[in-house]
Design an enzyme around this catalytic site. Structure first.
Site: not given
Ligand code: UDP
Ligand code: MG
Length: 148
Positions: A112, A9, A126, A115, A49, A91
């Protein structure tokens, strides 16, 4: 062989973590099949997303992803989707184990660093979205040193 979509990211790029992150996947034994350095627009980030469009953090997430260039990659290997998620960590970096990328390099959930696809089917979607031109056809000569 299984493939996954991994994206460093904009914060990971800005913080100089590209080499470190690629190195972790390489050293594990996974094979790099696609890589591009790209800044995506809002519509593209919203497609990536789309499943999260109803979430309260969606707009902030899209702003974050379009805020600078990202490194989009396809990695291949046995169980690479699940193992890739383990390498990345939980996450929320507050819950990511030390030794994972997010555990080692991130603090806030909205910054974080990386991805990774969460399932084989989402990886397929994707990869098709990010690499419509297709990916490299090659096989590593290290295969028999990594797989029995
Ligand atoms: N995210 C966020 N706040 C939240 C949950 C997710 O900003 O409460 C962001 C975070 O950057 C995360 C992305 O949204 O990586 C996608 O969320 P997902 O649940 O798919 O998590 P991931 O698959 O990336 O672990
Ligand atoms: Mg995800």
């Amino acid at each position: 062989m299984e493939q996954t979509f991994i994206m460093i990211k904009p914060d990971g790029v800005q913080r100089g973590l590209v080499g470190e992150i690629i190195g972790r996947f390489e050293k594990k034994g996974f094979t790099l099949k696609g890589l591009k350095f790209i800044t995506v627009d809002r519509a593209f980030a919203e497609r990536h997303y789309a499943d999260l469009s109803a979430k309260p953090f969606f707009n902030g997430l899209v702003e974050y992803i379009i805020s600078g260039p990202v490194v989009a990659m396809v990695w291949e290997g046995k169980n690479v989707v699940t193992t890739g998620r383990k390498i990345i960590g939980a996450t929320n970096p507050a819950d990511s184990a030390p030794g994972t990328i997010r555990g080692d390099y991130a603090i806030d959930i909205g910054r974080n660093v990386i991805h990774g696809s969460d399932a084989v089917e989402s990886a397929r979607k994707e990869i098709a979205l990010w690499f419509p031109e297709g990916i490299a056809e090659w096989s590593s000569s290290l295969h028999s040193w990594i797989y029995e």
